[in-house]
Design a protein around this motif. Structure first.
Motif, PDB file in Angstrom:
ATOM      1  N   ILE A  90     -52.646 -10.418  59.218  1.00  0.00           N
ATOM      2  CA  ILE A  90     -51.830  -9.707  58.229  1.00  0.00           C
ATOM      3  C   ILE A  90     -50.402 -10.260  58.221  1.00  0.00           C
ATOM      4  O   ILE A  90     -49.828 -10.519  57.162  1.00  0.00           O
ATOM      5  CB  ILE A  90     -51.855  -8.194  58.504  1.00  0.00           C
ATOM      6  N   VAL A  91     -49.821 -10.467  59.385  1.00  0.00           N
ATOM      7  CA  VAL A  91     -48.465 -11.015  59.467  1.00  0.00           C
ATOM      8  C   VAL A  91     -48.433 -12.432  58.908  1.00  0.00           C
ATOM      9  O   VAL A  91     -47.497 -12.805  58.189  1.00  0.00           O
ATOM     10  CB  VAL A  91     -47.937 -10.962  60.922  1.00  0.00           C
ATOM     11  N   SER A  92     -49.452 -13.222  59.193  1.00  0.00           N
ATOM     12  CA  SER A  92     -49.511 -14.590  58.671  1.00  0.00           C
ATOM     13  C   SER A  92     -49.568 -14.597  57.149  1.00  0.00           C
ATOM     14  O   SER A  92     -48.894 -15.398  56.492  1.00  0.00           O
ATOM     15  CB  SER A  92     -50.717 -15.330  59.231  1.00  0.00           C
ATOM     16  N   VAL A  93     -50.368 -13.716  56.569  1.00  0.00           N
ATOM     17  CA  VAL A  93     -50.474 -13.631  55.111  1.00  0.00           C
ATOM     18  C   VAL A  93     -49.136 -13.217  54.504  1.00  0.00           C
ATOM     19  O   VAL A  93     -48.721 -13.753  53.473  1.00  0.00           O
ATOM     20  CB  VAL A  93     -51.612 -12.660  54.709  1.00  0.00           C
ATOM     21  N   GLN A  94     -48.431 -12.274  55.131  1.00  0.00           N
ATOM     22  CA  GLN A  94     -47.120 -11.860  54.617  1.00  0.00           C
ATOM     23  C   GLN A  94     -46.110 -13.003  54.664  1.00  0.00           C
ATOM     24  O   GLN A  94     -45.321 -13.179  53.729  1.00  0.00           O
ATOM     25  CB  GLN A  94     -46.592 -10.670  55.405  1.00  0.00           C
ATOM     26  N   ARG A 154     -47.037 -15.452  51.925  1.00  0.00           N
ATOM     27  CA  ARG A 154     -46.705 -14.861  50.630  1.00  0.00           C
ATOM     28  C   ARG A 154     -45.215 -14.954  50.344  1.00  0.00           C
ATOM     29  O   ARG A 154     -44.794 -15.307  49.245  1.00  0.00           O
ATOM     30  CB  ARG A 154     -47.150 -13.405  50.603  1.00  0.00           C
ATOM     31  N   SER A 155     -44.372 -14.655  51.339  1.00  0.00           N
ATOM     32  CA  SER A 155     -42.925 -14.727  51.113  1.00  0.00           C
ATOM     33  C   SER A 155     -42.466 -16.170  50.920  1.00  0.00           C
ATOM     34  O   SER A 155     -41.527 -16.431  50.170  1.00  0.00           O
ATOM     35  CB  SER A 155     -42.154 -14.081  52.261  1.00  0.00           C
ATOM     36  N   ASP A 156     -43.117 -17.132  51.567  1.00  0.00           N
ATOM     37  CA  ASP A 156     -42.774 -18.537  51.361  1.00  0.00           C
ATOM     38  C   ASP A 156     -43.172 -19.015  49.964  1.00  0.00           C
ATOM     39  O   ASP A 156     -42.457 -19.785  49.331  1.00  0.00           O
ATOM     40  CB  ASP A 156     -43.446 -19.423  52.398  1.00  0.00           C
ATOM     41  N   LEU A 157     -44.306 -18.555  49.472  1.00  0.00           N
ATOM     42  CA  LEU A 157     -44.776 -18.990  48.160  1.00  0.00           C
ATOM     43  C   LEU A 157     -44.016 -18.342  47.014  1.00  0.00           C
ATOM     44  O   LEU A 157     -43.638 -18.995  46.048  1.00  0.00           O
ATOM     45  CB  LEU A 157     -46.271 -18.676  47.999  1.00  0.00           C
ATOM     46  N   PHE A 158     -43.780 -17.035  47.113  1.00  0.00           N
ATOM     47  CA  PHE A 158     -43.200 -16.297  46.002  1.00  0.00           C
ATOM     48  C   PHE A 158     -41.723 -16.000  46.178  1.00  0.00           C
ATOM     49  O   PHE A 158     -41.101 -15.412  45.304  1.00  0.00           O
ATOM     50  CB  PHE A 158     -43.969 -14.995  45.777  1.00  0.00           C
ATOM     51  N   GLY A 159     -41.137 -16.365  47.293  1.00  0.00           N
ATOM     52  CA  GLY A 159     -39.713 -16.123  47.517  1.00  0.00           C
ATOM     53  C   GLY A 159     -39.447 -14.673  47.855  1.00  0.00           C
ATOM     54  O   GLY A 159     -40.344 -13.857  48.039  1.00  0.00           O
ATOM     55  N   THR A 160     -38.169 -14.373  47.903  1.00  0.00           N
ATOM     56  CA  THR A 160     -37.775 -13.011  48.226  1.00  0.00           C
ATOM     57  C   THR A 160     -37.591 -12.211  46.957  1.00  0.00           C
ATOM     58  O   THR A 160     -37.234 -12.744  45.913  1.00  0.00           O
ATOM     59  CB  THR A 160     -36.457 -13.005  49.020  1.00  0.00           C
ATOM     60  N   ARG A 161     -37.796 -10.941  47.051  1.00  0.00           N
ATOM     61  CA  ARG A 161     -37.631 -10.060  45.906  1.00  0.00           C
ATOM     62  C   ARG A 161     -36.162  -9.678  45.810  1.00  0.00           C
ATOM     63  O   ARG A 161     -35.590  -9.147  46.739  1.00  0.00           O
ATOM     64  CB  ARG A 161     -38.490  -8.818  46.059  1.00  0.00           C
ATOM     65  N   VAL A 162     -35.559  -9.978  44.670  1.00  0.00           N
ATOM     66  CA  VAL A 162     -34.162  -9.635  44.448  1.00  0.00           C
ATOM     67  C   VAL A 162     -34.122  -8.334  43.680  1.00  0.00           C
ATOM     68  O   VAL A 162     -34.699  -8.219  42.603  1.00  0.00           O
ATOM     69  CB  VAL A 162     -33.444 -10.748  43.648  1.00  0.00           C
ATOM     70  N   THR A 163     -33.453  -7.354  44.243  1.00  0.00           N
ATOM     71  CA  THR A 163     -33.353  -6.072  43.566  1.00  0.00           C
ATOM     72  C   THR A 163     -32.055  -6.027  42.775  1.00  0.00           C
ATOM     73  O   THR A 163     -31.033  -6.542  43.209  1.00  0.00           O
ATOM     74  CB  THR A 163     -33.369  -4.918  44.587  1.00  0.00           C
ATOM     75  N   GLN A 164     -32.108  -5.434  41.606  1.00  0.00           N
ATOM     76  CA  GLN A 164     -30.929  -5.310  40.765  1.00  0.00           C
ATOM     77  C   GLN A 164     -30.160  -4.064  41.180  1.00  0.00           C
ATOM     78  O   GLN A 164     -30.705  -2.982  41.263  1.00  0.00           O
ATOM     79  CB  GLN A 164     -31.340  -5.181  39.290  1.00  0.00           C
ATOM     80  N   ARG A 165     -28.885  -4.267  41.430  1.00  0.00           N
ATOM     81  CA  ARG A 165     -28.017  -3.135  41.747  1.00  0.00           C
ATOM     82  C   ARG A 165     -27.312  -2.763  40.453  1.00  0.00           C
ATOM     83  O   ARG A 165     -26.414  -3.447  40.006  1.00  0.00           O
ATOM     84  CB  ARG A 165     -27.015  -3.524  42.818  1.00  0.00           C
ATOM     85  N   SER A 166     -27.747  -1.686  39.868  1.00  0.00           N
ATOM     86  CA  SER A 166     -27.195  -1.340  38.568  1.00  0.00           C
ATOM     87  C   SER A 166     -26.116  -0.276  38.693  1.00  0.00           C
ATOM     88  O   SER A 166     -26.033   0.452  39.672  1.00  0.00           O
ATOM     89  CB  SER A 166     -28.299  -0.834  37.646  1.00  0.00           C
ATOM     90  N   ALA A 167     -25.316  -0.184  37.683  1.00  0.00           N
ATOM     91  CA  ALA A 167     -24.264   0.828  37.652  1.00  0.00           C
ATOM     92  C   ALA A 167     -24.872   2.218  37.520  1.00  0.00           C
ATOM     93  O   ALA A 167     -24.295   3.204  37.965  1.00  0.00           O
ATOM     94  CB  ALA A 167     -23.321   0.550  36.498  1.00  0.00           C
ATOM     95  N   ARG A 168     -26.072   2.292  36.919  1.00  0.00           N
ATOM     96  CA  ARG A 168     -26.709   3.602  36.766  1.00  0.00           C
ATOM     97  C   ARG A 168     -27.015   4.236  38.115  1.00  0.00           C
ATOM     98  O   ARG A 168     -26.872   5.439  38.293  1.00  0.00           O
ATOM     99  CB  ARG A 168     -28.005   3.462  35.960  1.00  0.00           C
ATOM    100  N   ARG A 169     -27.425   3.450  39.077  1.00  0.00           N
ATOM    101  CA  ARG A 169     -27.726   3.983  40.403  1.00  0.00           C
ATOM    102  C   ARG A 169     -26.456   4.531  41.054  1.00  0.00           C
ATOM    103  O   ARG A 169     -26.450   5.595  41.647  1.00  0.00           O
ATOM    104  CB  ARG A 169     -28.335   2.904  41.291  1.00  0.00           C
ATOM    105  N   ALA A 170     -25.363   3.799  40.918  1.00  0.00           N
ATOM    106  CA  ALA A 170     -24.091   4.249  41.487  1.00  0.00           C
ATOM    107  C   ALA A 170     -23.597   5.516  40.798  1.00  0.00           C
ATOM    108  O   ALA A 170     -23.084   6.428  41.439  1.00  0.00           O
ATOM    109  CB  ALA A 170     -23.049   3.149  41.377  1.00  0.00           C
ATOM    110  N   GLU A 171     -23.769   5.585  39.461  1.00  0.00           N
ATOM    111  CA  GLU A 171     -23.354   6.782  38.737  1.00  0.00           C
ATOM    112  C   GLU A 171     -24.197   7.981  39.150  1.00  0.00           C
ATOM    113  O   GLU A 171     -23.691   9.085  39.273  1.00  0.00           O
ATOM    114  CB  GLU A 171     -23.482   6.556  37.236  1.00  0.00           C
TER     115      GLU A 171
END
Length: 170
Positions: free
Chosen positions: A22-26, A29-46
């Protein structure tokens, strides 16, 4: 050995083997697809601000940057001028900006020469912006000078982290 001990050892070995798979597959997967970038929006802060109600006796604090020379001529944005994130702009709103490869950084650098927690940029009480190296391996450079202490950033001065160059602009 008893049959029960042998069975428990087999099941334990099987569990460790599946954990490894399981750890090997993860990792793959992260090497193939990269890291997930989350959007920090102003709506969350508001949304977070609206949940926190100020006490009735509190008064809003005046903006210290306007009072102490941070008004005219003060930088309003951080711009990536070189590297894989060229053109990325972050508005300077008085918060600390972290730079590095870690997923929780404000600007996530996809750079082999950047550390996970490489540097931070933050405002001081006088409205100036300060850059600080966070103990990175390859260093943080301000105008070709390697930083060893927190240093004020003049507007337009290049901050180099690996192949990435960042500037404060108006």
């Amino acid at each position: 050995m008893s049959e029960l001990t042998l069975t428990v050892m087999r099941l334990g070995f099987l569990a460790v083997l599946w954990l490894f798979v399981i750890v090997s597959v993860q990792v793959i997967r992260s090497d193939l697809f990269g890291t997930r970038v989350t959007q920090r929006s102003a709506r969350r802060a508001e949304g977070q601000r609206s949940q926190q109600r100020p006490a009735p006796q509190q008064r809003p604090q005046p903006d210290r940057r306007r009072q102490r020379g941070g008004g005219r001529g003060a930088p309003t944005k951080l711009v990536v001028t070189e590297g894989s994130l060229t053109g990325t702009t972050v508005a300077l709103q008085g918060q600390t900006i972290t730079l590095g490869r870690a997923h929780d950084s404000t600007i996530v650098l996809d750079d082999d020469y950047a550390s996970s927690k490489h540097a931070s940029i933050y405002p001081d009480r006088d409205g100036q912006w300060i850059v600080q190296d966070l103990g990175s391996t390859n260093g943080t450079y301000l105008d070709r000078t390697r930083l060893t202490t927190p240093t004020p950033i003049p507007p337009g001065a290049p901050i180099r982290i690996g192949k990435t160059v960042i500037e404060l602009r108006k």
